[in-house]
Design a protein around this motif. Structure first.
Motif, mmCIF file in Angstrom:
data_model
loop_
_atom_site.group_PDB
_atom_site.id
_atom_site.type_symbol
_atom_site.label_atom_id
_atom_site.label_comp_id
_atom_site.label_asym_id
_atom_site.label_seq_id
_atom_site.Cartn_x
_atom_site.Cartn_y
_atom_site.Cartn_z
ATOM 1 N N LEU A 1 -5.030 6.062 8.482
ATOM 2 C CA LEU A 1 -4.110 5.383 7.812
ATOM 3 C C LEU A 1 -3.333 4.194 8.174
ATOM 4 O O LEU A 1 -2.482 3.682 7.991
ATOM 5 C CB LEU A 1 -3.003 6.326 7.147
ATOM 6 N N GLY A 2 -3.995 3.828 9.354
ATOM 7 C CA GLY A 2 -3.507 2.726 10.326
ATOM 8 C C GLY A 2 -2.527 3.167 11.266
ATOM 9 O O GLY A 2 -2.519 4.295 11.651
ATOM 10 N N LYS A 3 -2.007 2.380 11.905
ATOM 11 C CA LYS A 3 -1.073 2.633 13.063
ATOM 12 C C LYS A 3 0.325 3.150 12.467
ATOM 13 O O LYS A 3 0.833 2.146 11.758
ATOM 14 C CB LYS A 3 -0.879 1.492 14.122
ATOM 15 N N ILE A 4 0.577 4.061 13.087
ATOM 16 C CA ILE A 4 2.139 4.647 12.403
ATOM 17 C C ILE A 4 2.947 4.599 13.699
ATOM 18 O O ILE A 4 2.742 5.339 14.612
ATOM 19 C CB ILE A 4 1.811 5.870 11.789
ATOM 20 N N PHE A 5 4.165 3.961 13.401
ATOM 21 C CA PHE A 5 5.071 3.788 14.512
ATOM 22 C C PHE A 5 6.560 4.752 13.907
ATOM 23 O O PHE A 5 7.002 4.315 13.071
ATOM 24 C CB PHE A 5 5.776 2.676 14.822
ATOM 25 N N LYS B 1 -14.058 9.344 6.781
ATOM 26 C CA LYS B 1 -14.938 9.432 5.590
ATOM 27 C C LYS B 1 -16.211 10.121 5.550
ATOM 28 O O LYS B 1 -16.482 10.932 4.715
ATOM 29 C CB LYS B 1 -15.104 7.957 4.950
ATOM 30 N N ASP B 2 -17.079 9.876 6.593
ATOM 31 C CA ASP B 2 -18.118 10.693 6.916
ATOM 32 C C ASP B 2 -17.917 12.095 6.787
ATOM 33 O O ASP B 2 -18.606 12.930 6.337
ATOM 34 C CB ASP B 2 -18.958 10.076 7.892
ATOM 35 N N ALA C 1 -2.386 -1.121 -1.647
ATOM 36 C CA ALA C 1 -3.524 -0.110 -1.159
ATOM 37 C C ALA C 1 -3.288 0.062 0.344
ATOM 38 O O ALA C 1 -3.023 -0.533 1.050
ATOM 39 C CB ALA C 1 -4.807 -0.768 -1.509
ATOM 40 N N PRO C 2 -3.498 1.249 0.834
ATOM 41 C CA PRO C 2 -3.761 1.502 2.455
ATOM 42 C C PRO C 2 -4.680 0.956 2.762
ATOM 43 O O PRO C 2 -5.812 0.845 2.183
ATOM 44 C CB PRO C 2 -3.617 2.895 2.217
ATOM 45 N N ILE C 3 -5.022 1.029 4.087
ATOM 46 C CA ILE C 3 -6.018 0.534 4.835
ATOM 47 C C ILE C 3 -7.327 1.261 4.889
ATOM 48 O O ILE C 3 -8.341 0.912 5.109
ATOM 49 C CB ILE C 3 -5.899 0.039 6.364
ATOM 50 N N ILE C 4 -7.099 2.446 4.452
ATOM 51 C CA ILE C 4 -8.353 3.462 4.416
ATOM 52 C C ILE C 4 -9.287 3.059 3.806
ATOM 53 O O ILE C 4 -10.591 3.618 3.996
ATOM 54 C CB ILE C 4 -7.754 5.144 4.084
ATOM 55 N N TYR C 5 -9.250 2.376 2.666
ATOM 56 C CA TYR C 5 -10.299 1.817 1.738
ATOM 57 C C TYR C 5 -11.046 0.587 2.290
ATOM 58 O O TYR C 5 -11.765 0.117 1.536
ATOM 59 C CB TYR C 5 -9.784 1.692 0.404
ATOM 60 N N ASN C 6 -10.676 0.106 3.482
ATOM 61 C CA ASN C 6 -11.105 -0.952 4.002
ATOM 62 C C ASN C 6 -12.427 -0.622 4.927
ATOM 63 O O ASN C 6 -12.185 -0.084 5.769
ATOM 64 C CB ASN C 6 -10.323 -1.702 5.089
ATOM 65 N N ASN D 1 -14.275 -1.980 6.744
ATOM 66 C CA ASN D 1 -14.348 -2.356 8.263
ATOM 67 C C ASN D 1 -13.558 -1.717 9.256
ATOM 68 O O ASN D 1 -13.504 -2.000 10.326
ATOM 69 C CB ASN D 1 -14.220 -3.854 8.368
ATOM 70 N N TYR D 2 -12.455 -0.697 8.620
ATOM 71 C CA TYR D 2 -11.806 0.098 9.622
ATOM 72 C C TYR D 2 -12.497 1.338 10.086
ATOM 73 O O TYR D 2 -12.703 2.357 9.254
ATOM 74 C CB TYR D 2 -10.596 0.356 8.615
ATOM 75 N N SER D 3 -12.705 1.223 11.352
ATOM 76 C CA SER D 3 -13.466 2.342 11.806
ATOM 77 C C SER D 3 -13.010 3.461 11.853
ATOM 78 O O SER D 3 -13.654 4.629 11.609
ATOM 79 C CB SER D 3 -13.846 1.841 13.348
ATOM 80 N N TYR D 4 -11.680 3.905 12.080
ATOM 81 C CA TYR D 4 -11.060 5.090 11.979
ATOM 82 C C TYR D 4 -11.221 5.796 10.692
ATOM 83 O O TYR D 4 -11.354 7.039 10.429
ATOM 84 C CB TYR D 4 -9.594 4.825 12.294
ATOM 85 N N ALA D 5 -11.083 4.705 9.232
ATOM 86 C CA ALA D 5 -11.285 5.470 8.174
ATOM 87 C C ALA D 5 -12.766 5.919 7.871
ATOM 88 O O ALA D 5 -13.106 6.898 7.378
ATOM 89 C CB ALA D 5 -10.879 4.536 7.150
#
Length: 363
Positions: A334-338, A281-282, A266-271, A273-277
């Motif tokens: 989707l998190g930090k992308i490098f 989402k809102d 699973a990607p972090i977007i469903y967490n 507690n992850y503020s960016y997501a």
């Protein structure tokens, strides 16, 4: 004579200002060839994400004061239709960049984009073979290889000895199946059996007796396929460990009673507690009245990254290719992308998670 020369200078300045104004206000055309119907109809969330990002950019003045114009066409999840649409859009609109989704569609369009020297950004496409087509092709999605470590984590944690792989018989399913086989061979302690299903037919009944004998199953496919297969396993009283591709992390799968207890990537977007997501989402759910998933986030972040890279740059096909391959770091839903300079694969990470009461519990 002097007066004529002065008039000529004034006229030249007026023409230059007018031409500059025309270029500044000329839209940045993004052609989106994506599935709205057919087996890839779940790509509608990706389209929504693209639209939301474009709307936000235009509210802020566009990209370099140029409005963003989306030209969206339904490829009907058909490679032939996608090719037809590309040729039509290239002739009629000559867009600065194309966006598409799904590995099978991306692989069909990529040679045309390379031939026409136009950037193609492939979303929800996990097959890394896509970018080998040429320097105009970019892929923004979690690679198929990143699907495997979370699944191997659960295989080790639960000490599983045999796995029945139920996979979609297309570019996505076959590619992940091959990667999984390689990972299992390296372990040398787990045996696997495989059962392919056709994209238009998810009935696994003919193989159910063999599947029920397996200690665990690994289901690979799109969310709609996954839902059908999980219900079949549930109705057949399968009581082994169910492992699943990241499609299982989507709301439509998680909310199924048959999905409870499933171990997936699973990607972090469903967490929560992850503020960016949470922020995206809102906005997404307010705009479209539907839950945000990582397909929608993929579309949204793709347009935002494109806009960010082109800020202050001349927006044409060659410069877009240069900027997309120049390397960057992006933090979003989707998190930090490098992305290293020269790379044309923009990956994000997946983590092991368990579905519990419709939510994801990350390990």
């Amino acid at each position: 004579m002097k007066k004529k020369f002065e008039l000529f200078l004034i006229f030249s300045v007026v023409v230059a200002v007018f031409m500059s104004s025309c270029v500044k206000n000329d839209p940045v055309r993004i052609a989106v060839i994506i599935s709205s119907t057919g087996s890839g109809s779940h790509m509608s969330e990706t389209t929504d994400g693209i639209r939301l990002a474009a709307e936000e950019l235009n509210e802020w003045g566009g990209i370099n004061e140029r409005p963003v114009e989306l030209i969206v066409r339904d490829n009907e999840t058909s490679q032939e239709k996608a090719v037809e649409l590309f040729n039509e859009l290239e002739q009629e609109y000559n867009p600065e960049i194309y966006i598409t989704a799904l590995s099978s569609i991306s692989l069909a369009i990529a040679p045309l984009a390379q031939q026409n020297k136009v950037p193609l950004l492939c979303l929800v496409s996990s097959n890394t073979e896509i970018t080998k087509t040429g320097d105009c092709i970019f892929r923004f999605y979690v690679s198929a290889a990143k699907e495997i470590p979370p699944i191997m984590y659960f295989i080790d944690k639960k000490r599983l000895k045999n796995v029945a792989v139920i996979y979609r018989n297309d570019a996505l399913g076959i590619f992940i199946m091959n990667l999984f086989e390689e990972a299992i061979k390296a372990e040398n302690t787990v045996s696997i059996s495989s059962f392919a299903y056709e994209p238009e037919n998810t009935d696994i009944g003919k193989n159910m007796d063999d599947i029920l004998k397996a200690q665990s199953v690994y289901v690979v496919g799109y969310a709609t396929d996954m839902s059908d297969i999980l219900i079949q396993l549930h109705d057949a009283d399968y009581n082994g460990v169910i492992l699943a591709h990241s499609s299982a992390s989507q709301t439509q799968v998680r909310e199924l009673a048959a999905a409870d207890g499933i171990c997936c990537s699973a990607p972090i977007i469903y967490n929560s507690n992850y503020s960016y997501a949470a922020e995206l989402k809102d906005k997404f759910e307010s705009e479209f009245n539907t839950p945000l998933n990582h397909y929608g986030a993929n579309g949204y972040e793709a347009v935002k990254i494109f806009a960010s890279l082109m800020e202050g740059k001349e927006i044409n096909r060659e410069e877009i290719r240069t900027q997309l391959s120049g390397g960057f770091v992006n933090t979003g839903s989707l998190g930090k992308i490098f992305v290293k300079e020269g790379s044309r694969d923009f990956d994000f990470e997946l983590m092991p998670a368990v579905i519990k009461n419709g939510n994801l519990s990350y390990e």
